[in-house]
Design a protein around this motif. Structure first.
Motif, PDB file in Angstrom:
ATOM      1  N   VAL A 141      48.554  -9.063 -91.794  1.00 46.44           N
ATOM      2  CA  VAL A 141      48.163  -8.606 -90.469  1.00 46.44           C
ATOM      3  C   VAL A 141      48.030  -7.091 -90.379  1.00 46.44           C
ATOM      4  O   VAL A 141      48.152  -6.487 -89.285  1.00 46.44           O
ATOM      5  CB  VAL A 141      49.472  -8.971 -89.376  1.00 46.44           C
ATOM      6  N   LEU A 142      47.496  -6.482 -91.532  1.00 47.78           N
ATOM      7  CA  LEU A 142      47.361  -5.158 -91.373  1.00 47.78           C
ATOM      8  C   LEU A 142      46.168  -4.723 -90.464  1.00 47.78           C
ATOM      9  O   LEU A 142      46.047  -3.770 -89.763  1.00 47.78           O
ATOM     10  CB  LEU A 142      46.949  -4.425 -92.855  1.00 47.78           C
ATOM     11  N   PHE A 143      45.051  -5.537 -90.504  1.00 49.05           N
ATOM     12  CA  PHE A 143      43.732  -5.418 -89.811  1.00 49.05           C
ATOM     13  C   PHE A 143      44.018  -5.413 -88.201  1.00 49.05           C
ATOM     14  O   PHE A 143      43.780  -4.435 -87.645  1.00 49.05           O
ATOM     15  CB  PHE A 143      42.905  -6.234 -89.993  1.00 49.05           C
ATOM     16  N   VAL A 191      47.856 -13.710 -82.612  1.00 53.43           N
ATOM     17  CA  VAL A 191      47.061 -13.709 -83.600  1.00 53.43           C
ATOM     18  C   VAL A 191      48.062 -13.456 -84.886  1.00 53.43           C
ATOM     19  O   VAL A 191      47.885 -14.209 -86.032  1.00 53.43           O
ATOM     20  CB  VAL A 191      45.970 -12.526 -83.742  1.00 53.43           C
ATOM     21  N   VAL A 192      48.742 -12.718 -85.078  1.00 49.60           N
ATOM     22  CA  VAL A 192      49.676 -12.524 -86.069  1.00 49.60           C
ATOM     23  C   VAL A 192      50.482 -13.933 -86.282  1.00 49.60           C
ATOM     24  O   VAL A 192      50.772 -14.441 -87.383  1.00 49.60           O
ATOM     25  CB  VAL A 192      50.926 -11.460 -85.828  1.00 49.60           C
ATOM     26  N   LEU A 193      51.185 -14.456 -85.102  1.00 53.13           N
ATOM     27  CA  LEU A 193      51.891 -15.892 -85.457  1.00 53.13           C
ATOM     28  C   LEU A 193      50.735 -16.942 -86.176  1.00 53.13           C
ATOM     29  O   LEU A 193      51.095 -17.669 -86.975  1.00 53.13           O
ATOM     30  CB  LEU A 193      52.369 -16.355 -84.036  1.00 53.13           C
ATOM     31  N   LYS A 194      49.567 -16.756 -85.633  1.00 57.17           N
ATOM     32  CA  LYS A 194      48.588 -17.791 -86.183  1.00 57.17           C
ATOM     33  C   LYS A 194      48.239 -17.611 -87.468  1.00 57.17           C
ATOM     34  O   LYS A 194      48.166 -18.525 -88.440  1.00 57.17           O
ATOM     35  CB  LYS A 194      47.279 -17.708 -85.301  1.00 57.17           C
ATOM     36  N   TYR A 207      52.716  -5.181 -86.915  1.00 58.23           N
ATOM     37  CA  TYR A 207      51.796  -5.250 -85.608  1.00 58.23           C
ATOM     38  C   TYR A 207      52.442  -4.245 -84.655  1.00 58.23           C
ATOM     39  O   TYR A 207      51.745  -3.475 -83.948  1.00 58.23           O
ATOM     40  CB  TYR A 207      51.742  -6.473 -84.943  1.00 58.23           C
ATOM     41  N   PHE A 208      53.827  -4.152 -84.227  1.00 60.06           N
ATOM     42  CA  PHE A 208      54.163  -3.350 -83.338  1.00 60.06           C
ATOM     43  C   PHE A 208      54.284  -2.000 -83.879  1.00 60.06           C
ATOM     44  O   PHE A 208      54.284  -1.072 -83.066  1.00 60.06           O
ATOM     45  CB  PHE A 208      55.470  -3.856 -82.863  1.00 60.06           C
ATOM     46  N   ILE A 209      54.101  -1.704 -85.353  1.00 57.84           N
ATOM     47  CA  ILE A 209      54.400  -0.479 -85.620  1.00 57.84           C
ATOM     48  C   ILE A 209      52.974   0.370 -85.456  1.00 57.84           C
ATOM     49  O   ILE A 209      52.626   1.383 -84.948  1.00 57.84           O
ATOM     50  CB  ILE A 209      54.359  -0.747 -87.251  1.00 57.84           C
TER      51      ILE A 209
END
Length: 414
Positions: A213-215, A322-325, A341-343
């Motif tokens: 999820v870095l992108f 999107v992260v959850l998916k 993601y929140f970072i």
């Protein structure tokens, strides 16, 4: 169990309300702390800015550390004891004789806020049926968006009509209620197998973030940076263009736009995929920031608030979806993935004021908002080039197929 198949089950509603209160106190204090530092502790403008921004540093440390260790420490423990720590560090504002103490309190308070918000973001996913992940996360994200709208408004109103200590007492009462709620809320823990546990216990740098999820987290950083131009400079800009009174309603129309469109955007995500909401979010934020740069009268300022709400407000929750998916088949990574993601979002909002503030030394407010408005367009281009929803879906299907085959082999072996 049947209750949890419905989106609005009591546990989903409870954790959403807890999250709203946690974020409300955060936003309530962040808009007034610089004023308090200058007025009560005679801080310079730079020191007042540090008093506000150091909170984000504490939050980032919490997201890095707690996001990685969440499943080891236990979601329930992080939520409940993080809530108690959030309460204690908020009460500590009642005693701040000098700037050094204020900086320490802000850093610790930010860390505790990061603990609780990391836990709630992970816990809520267990109460959302997967078929409604977009809709569920959008309704949950509405709690954050409304807090971001009403927190600054309430903070400024309270500061006008009361004093700082009254604001802290009110904040303490709110956190007491949310912490009590966290002790009542049943929390589902995730079972972690030995291989995953070894990774979580590792202190290697690459284990502190979820690479898958870095992108989208980087896109979040750019979007947060663009939105920080509104959070940090709207008051000064409104004063410069003589729209101070109207500007107090900016976040109200922002909240209204988010509230009215959030259910629809969630359903679009579930039915048509993430592209149906992500691209409009980039375009609306760009339009909102461009509109701000050309604002001369009140209705234009409020209209830009609607566009910014449709842009950043929509992106914030759908990026989470999107992260959850992406991590659908790896529930043990959800805590770390959401933390990553929140970072990105927090870092963008944290460094944005400094970067844009430095830029403001060479250009006007209008030009600064034009520059900020280009960032969402950059996000749209990067998203088009590097993010492939069909690839994510295909990866999920392959993972499910692999897990099914593994389970079948296990049955045969037995």
């Amino acid at each position: 169990m049947e209750e949890e198949e419905h989106l609005f089950n009591k546990n989903f509603i409870s954790v959403t309300v807890i999250n709203f209160v946690v974020y409300l106190v955060y936003y309530l204090l962040i808009v007034i702390i610089a004023v308090i530092a200058q007025k009560h502790l005679h801080a310079s403008l730079a020191e007042a800015g540090l008093a506000s921004g150091i909170y984000i540093i504490g939050t980032l440390f919490a997201r890095l550390l707690i996001g990685k260790k969440l499943e080891i420490l236990g979601r329930k423990n992080v939520l409940r004891y993080g809530g108690l720590a959030y309460l204690i560090t908020t009460a500590a504002y009642l005693y701040m004789p000098n700037l050094a103490i204020l900086f320490a309190i802000r850093l610790l308070n930010g860390f505790c806020y990061g603990m609780v918000s990391t836990a709630t973001n992970a816990i809520v996913t267990e109460y959302i049926p997967f078929s409604k992940r977009g809709e569920g996360i959008n309704y949950y994200g509405l709690s954050t968006s409304l807090a971001a709208a009403f927190g600054p408004l309430i903070g400024l109103l309270l500061l006008t009509y009361t004093n700082f200590y009254t604001i802290i007492i009110i904040s303490i009462i709110l956190i007491v209620l949310s912490t009590l709620g966290s002790f009542i809320l049943p929390v589902k823990e995730i079972e972690v197998n030995p291989d995953h546990l070894a990774t979580m216990k590792s202190w290697k740098l690459n284990t502190f973030m979820e690479r898958k999820v870095l992108f989208i987290s980087f896109i979040g950083l750019l979007m947060g940076l663009a939105y920080s131009s509104v959070l940090s400079f709207l008051a000064s800009y409104a004063e410069a263009i003589h729209l101070v009174q109207v500007s107090s309603f900016f976040f109200l129309v922002y909240a209204g736009a988010v509230t009215l469109t959030r259910p629809m955007s969630g359903k679009m995500f579930d039915r048509f995929g993430e592209d149906s909401v992500m691209y409009p979010s980039y375009i609306f934020l760009t339009l909102g920031l461009f509109a701000l740069s050309f604002t001369t009268v009140g209705w234009q300022l409020l209209g830009s608030g609607v566009l910014v709400g449709l842009g950043y407000g929509t992106f914030m929750s759908n990026g989470q979806a999107v992260v959850l998916k992406t991590l659908r088949t790896e529930s043990h990574k959800i805590g770390l993935g959401l933390s990553t993601y929140f970072i990105g979002l927090d870092l963008g909002i944290g460094i944005g004021p400094y970067i844009l503030g430095e830029l403001k030394n060479f250009i006007s407010f209008q030009e600064m908002y034009l520059v900020a408005g280009i960032l969402p367009l950059v996000c749209a281009v990067l998203y088009k080039i590097y993010y492939n929803p069909s690839k994510v879906t295909k990866g999920i299907e392959q993972e499910i197929h692999h897990l099914t085959e593994h389970a079948q082999h296990g049955k045969v072996a037995k």
